[in-house]
Write an enzyme that holds these catalytic residues in place. Structure first.
Site, mmCIF file in Angstrom:
data_model
loop_
_atom_site.group_PDB
_atom_site.id
_atom_site.type_symbol
_atom_site.label_atom_id
_atom_site.label_comp_id
_atom_site.label_asym_id
_atom_site.label_seq_id
_atom_site.Cartn_x
_atom_site.Cartn_y
_atom_site.Cartn_z
ATOM 1 N N GLN A 288 0.816 -1.211 0.000
ATOM 2 C CA GLN A 288 0.000 0.000 0.000
ATOM 3 C C GLN A 288 0.854 1.268 0.000
ATOM 4 O O GLN A 288 0.366 2.340 -0.366
ATOM 5 C CB GLN A 288 -0.953 0.001 1.181
ATOM 6 C CG GLN A 288 -0.301 0.086 2.546
ATOM 7 C CD GLN A 288 -1.331 0.287 3.657
ATOM 8 O OE1 GLN A 288 -2.541 0.208 3.435
ATOM 9 N NE2 GLN A 288 -0.860 0.549 4.865
ATOM 10 N N TRP A 304 -0.551 10.158 -0.187
ATOM 11 C CA TRP A 304 -1.717 10.196 -1.087
ATOM 12 C C TRP A 304 -1.406 10.987 -2.366
ATOM 13 O O TRP A 304 -2.038 11.992 -2.673
ATOM 14 C CB TRP A 304 -2.911 10.789 -0.364
ATOM 15 C CG TRP A 304 -3.421 9.897 0.734
ATOM 16 C CD1 TRP A 304 -2.831 8.793 1.267
ATOM 17 C CD2 TRP A 304 -4.657 10.054 1.447
ATOM 18 N NE1 TRP A 304 -3.598 8.237 2.245
ATOM 19 C CE2 TRP A 304 -4.733 8.984 2.393
ATOM 20 C CE3 TRP A 304 -5.690 10.976 1.392
ATOM 21 C CZ2 TRP A 304 -5.804 8.837 3.262
ATOM 22 C CZ3 TRP A 304 -6.759 10.828 2.261
ATOM 23 C CH2 TRP A 304 -6.818 9.763 3.172
ATOM 24 N N ASP A 405 -9.546 2.429 -1.539
ATOM 25 C CA ASP A 405 -9.890 2.715 -0.141
ATOM 26 C C ASP A 405 -10.834 3.912 -0.032
ATOM 27 O O ASP A 405 -11.063 4.645 -1.002
ATOM 28 C CB ASP A 405 -8.598 2.974 0.631
ATOM 29 C CG ASP A 405 -8.736 2.732 2.127
ATOM 30 O OD1 ASP A 405 -9.828 2.339 2.569
ATOM 31 O OD2 ASP A 405 -7.741 2.924 2.851
ATOM 32 N N GLU A 408 -16.079 7.152 2.084
ATOM 33 C CA GLU A 408 -17.121 7.526 3.038
ATOM 34 C C GLU A 408 -16.911 8.914 3.643
ATOM 35 O O GLU A 408 -17.688 9.344 4.485
ATOM 36 C CB GLU A 408 -17.208 6.488 4.166
ATOM 37 C CG GLU A 408 -15.986 6.358 5.040
ATOM 38 C CD GLU A 408 -14.834 5.639 4.355
ATOM 39 O OE1 GLU A 408 -13.698 6.159 4.446
ATOM 40 O OE2 GLU A 408 -15.068 4.597 3.711
ATOM 41 N N ASP A 472 -11.416 -1.870 8.959
ATOM 42 C CA ASP A 472 -10.335 -1.723 9.932
ATOM 43 C C ASP A 472 -10.699 -2.316 11.287
ATOM 44 O O ASP A 472 -10.938 -1.585 12.260
ATOM 45 C CB ASP A 472 -9.971 -0.249 10.084
ATOM 46 C CG ASP A 472 -9.496 0.372 8.776
ATOM 47 O OD1 ASP A 472 -9.131 -0.383 7.872
ATOM 48 O OD2 ASP A 472 -9.519 1.610 8.682
#
Length: 678
Positions: A288, A304, A405, A408, A472
């Site tokens: 990741q 990111w 990922d 939300e 998670d």
């Protein structure tokens, strides 16, 4: 009293002196009288505050009015019912069937000031209710309200626990039983019907009352759809006809475990060699941190900026080709936000592709000691640009998959290109994010070859999210946020129409002095061998956690359980193919195939893996035996060959031998028998 029917015998409306009842395929759907109305409307003002994906949601409710009077007008295909209370309050309900023959209820407030609706569906006290997306604490939803809002799942998720209290004290992150990445306004009743709501506003489905289910909508309209079936298997087929189904998984998924590794090209190579030399079947490396790392107080975070970081991962493109030749995929990571201090965000800002604040400036969200811009996926140009980032930076690099990922975190006070309120778009956002990833694969011809997996979802994720993962979980044994919670999560999602689910082996969240133990990692590995995908995660604080290569015994354990998983490949592939064809989930509640067993409706920590395997994961520390329930059938202990019938039994359950039984009449019996030799 008068009874009216449409052209079909399925739908009947019976008028009484002061109300009506609505019956659909012999199920009572609505019951209305002046004394017990089925509809309320009102006005409220949402008070929604977000902190790092955790939401505090309140309603400043100005009024909630029961609409006691109902005037029925027969239409060609159904009825229009005008509800009133006095002169200034009214709403309309249109009852008919859609083009596929589903019962359709369309509600509309007619008072311009009203933006809230409460509808009561008829219920029976003995009903069980399932679905509402991915629910971690409850499987049977009867007896509780379930607010439906995509958010962080919460740390601890139980207001009685110390961990939840600590997380709440720190940043309102403790969560509660209903917090979930993947809510969905869909439920299945044991009256063998489903109800699905088309809207994406904040909703609250309250299943507490014995005689009705109250559905609350923070909007001035709502559309509900219903279908019935004689079996739950047939009902899920109908539901997934409506929502869509996941395609079959790439073949490599069944060839071993995907190792979650961070630290660079050579660390990946070293750990891969260690595991393969120890006999572990490895299908992929999931790194990741391929785009770099950012250290925070929370732990190691991904940078990111969705570009290959050549300093941390030198020669990655060549190494990916080498690994592919060895049967090992390379998987990366992306989410729909771009770090404010990096060039990809600057490019998006220059093009006008970020969501805006009230002043028309780019909106930046605080994600835990750094900020990120939100790609405006409602802007077709921004959507296509970001899809291009996926194609160019991940697919062209040679990635065999990635974690897609988040999704939300859409703030409700940001402004979107399509003009729709972010409060209404919030729940729909993760499904739009899934569609972006799906189309990137579709347009490059990589569907069926490349896999992405997601934690957040909503209606529409069934069609576009190839695989869900449970998010998670804590690296602990808690029922609401540990290993056990993954089972009701998978089963709830299955009853919501998404049949592919897995979890981080060993959990992820490592806070408040939690440390993943060796035993937890091994038990989670045992469980994951009986899910559609095996994948590890180091956790947010890798140094505090026991890892897959921490000692020789752990490596040997992974060797054994990955051999079990790969031996089951043809069986799992068949179950995944059934899901793609008919919506029959891979991990199934017991009542799906044992409808006449009352006990099957109350079990949330066991499941059927495909039709013929029953799995009861051990989720308590220090146990070496386990008590489980078998429906009436002829069962065989997978590890001992001992035969037994139904009922509650206690079996030995050492590490590496999770309680698993197979149906003696299974066509796969010889394959299952082969597992005893491993």
């Amino acid at each position: 009293m008068t009874s009216q029917q449409t052209g079909s015998d399925d739908l009947e409306l019976i008028e009484q002196n002061d109300g009506f009842t609505l019956i659909w395929q012999q199920r009572l759907i609505l019951r209305h009288t002046a004394q017990a109305p089925c509809l309320w409307t009102g006005a409220g003002e949402a008070d929604i505050a977000m902190f790092r994906g955790n939401f505090s949601i309140k309603d400043k409710l100005n009024e909630k009015i029961a609409l006691t009077n109902a005037s029925v007008t027969k239409q060609r295909t159904g009825w229009t019912i005008h509800f009133t209370r006095g002169d200034a309050v009214s709403a309309t309900l249109i009852i008919d069937t859609d083009t596929a023959g589903r019962l359709q209820l369309r509600l509309q407030n007619e008072a311009s000031s009203h933006n809230r609706i409460w509808l009561r569906l008829a219920a029976q006290p003995e009903d069980h209710i399932y679905g509402c997306g991915e629910q971690f604490s409850c499987f049977d939803l009867r007896g509780k309200p379930f607010p439906l809002w995509t958010s962080e799942q919460g740390v601890g998720r139980n207001k009685q626990s110390y961990v939840t209290w600590l997380a709440d004290c720190k940043e309102n992150a403790g969560g509660d039983y209903y917090w979930t990445f993947f809510p969905q306004p869909t439920f299945v009743s044991t009256q063998k019907y489903y109800c699905h709501v088309d809207n994406s506003c904040y909703m609250n489905f309250d299943f507490s009352a014995p005689e009705f289910h109250e559905l609350a909508f923070w909007e001035d309209n709502a559309t509900l759809r219903f279908e019935c079936a004689q079996t739950y298997v047939a009902l899920l087929e109908k539901l997934t006809n409506l929502l869509g189904r996941q395609p079959e998984l790439p073949d490599w998924v069944y060839d071993g475990v995907t190792l979650g590794i961070q630290g660079g090209t050579e660390v990946c190579q070293q750990k891969l060699e260690t595991m393969r030399n120890g006999g572990v079947k490895v299908n992929g490396i999931w790194a990741q941190d391929w785009s770099g790392i950012r250290m925070t107080s929370f732990g190691k975070r991904v940078m990111w900026n969705w570009k290959w970081n050549g300093e941390l991962y030198p020669h990655l493109a060549e190494r990916i080709q080498q690994w592919n030749r060895e049967g090992v995929q390379f998987l990366s990571y992306i989410n729909p936000y771009v770090a404010s201090d990096r060039d990809l965000c600057a490019e998006a800002a220059k093009r006008g592709y970020l969501t805006k604040d009230a002043q028309g400036k780019d909106y930046h969200v605080e994600f835990g000691e750094f900020y990120a811009g939100v790609i405006d996926l409602t802007n077709p140009e921004a959507y296509n640009w970001y899809k291009g980032v996926i194609k160019q930076n991940l697919i062209a690099l040679g990635c065999g998959g990635w974690m897609a990922d988040f999704g939300e975190y859409l703030p409700t006070d940001t402004f979107l290109h399509n003009g729709v309120s972010a409060e209404i778009m919030h729940n729909a956002w993760p499904a739009l994010w899934a569609k972006c990833n799906y189309e990137a694969l579709e347009e490059t011809g990589k569907l069926g070859e490349v896999l992405f997996f997601m934690r957040a979802g909503y209606t529409g994720s069934q069609k576009h999210s190839l695989m869900m993962w449970a998010g998670d979980q804590n690296v602990d044994w808690s029922l609401d946020d540990g290993l056990a919670s993954v089972v009701p999560a998978a089963l709830s999602l299955a009853m919501s129409g998404h049949g592919l689910h897995h979890s981080d082996i060993g959990g992820y969240t490592t806070l408040f002095d939690m440390k993943r133990s060796k035993e937890l990692l091994l038990r989670w590995c045992d469980f994951s061998a009986f899910t559609p995908m095996m994948r590890t995660h180091e956790g947010n604080r890798p140094g505090d956690n026991w890892q897959f290569d921490s000692d020789a015994q752990t490596i040997a354990h992974f060797a054994r359980m990955t051999t079990v998983f790969t031996t089951l490949k043809p069986y799992i592939k068949q179950a995944v193919a059934q899901n793609a064809k008919s919506g029959l989930p891979v991990m199934r509640p017991l009542f799906l195939h044992y409808e006449n067993d009352p006990r099957a409706y109350t079990i949330k920590y066991q499941y059927l893996f495909g039709r013929d395997l029953l799995v009861a994961p051990v989720y308590e520390e220090g146990r070496r035996d386990w008590t489980l329930y078998l429906p009436q059938d002829s069962w065989v202990n997978l590890w001992t060959g001992e035969e037994c019938g139904g009922g509650e039994i206690t079996v030995n359950a050492p590490l590496g031998q999770p309680p698993v039984f197979y149906r003696a009449q299974s066509e796969w019996a010889s394959l299952f028998n082969a597992l005893r030799l491993i």
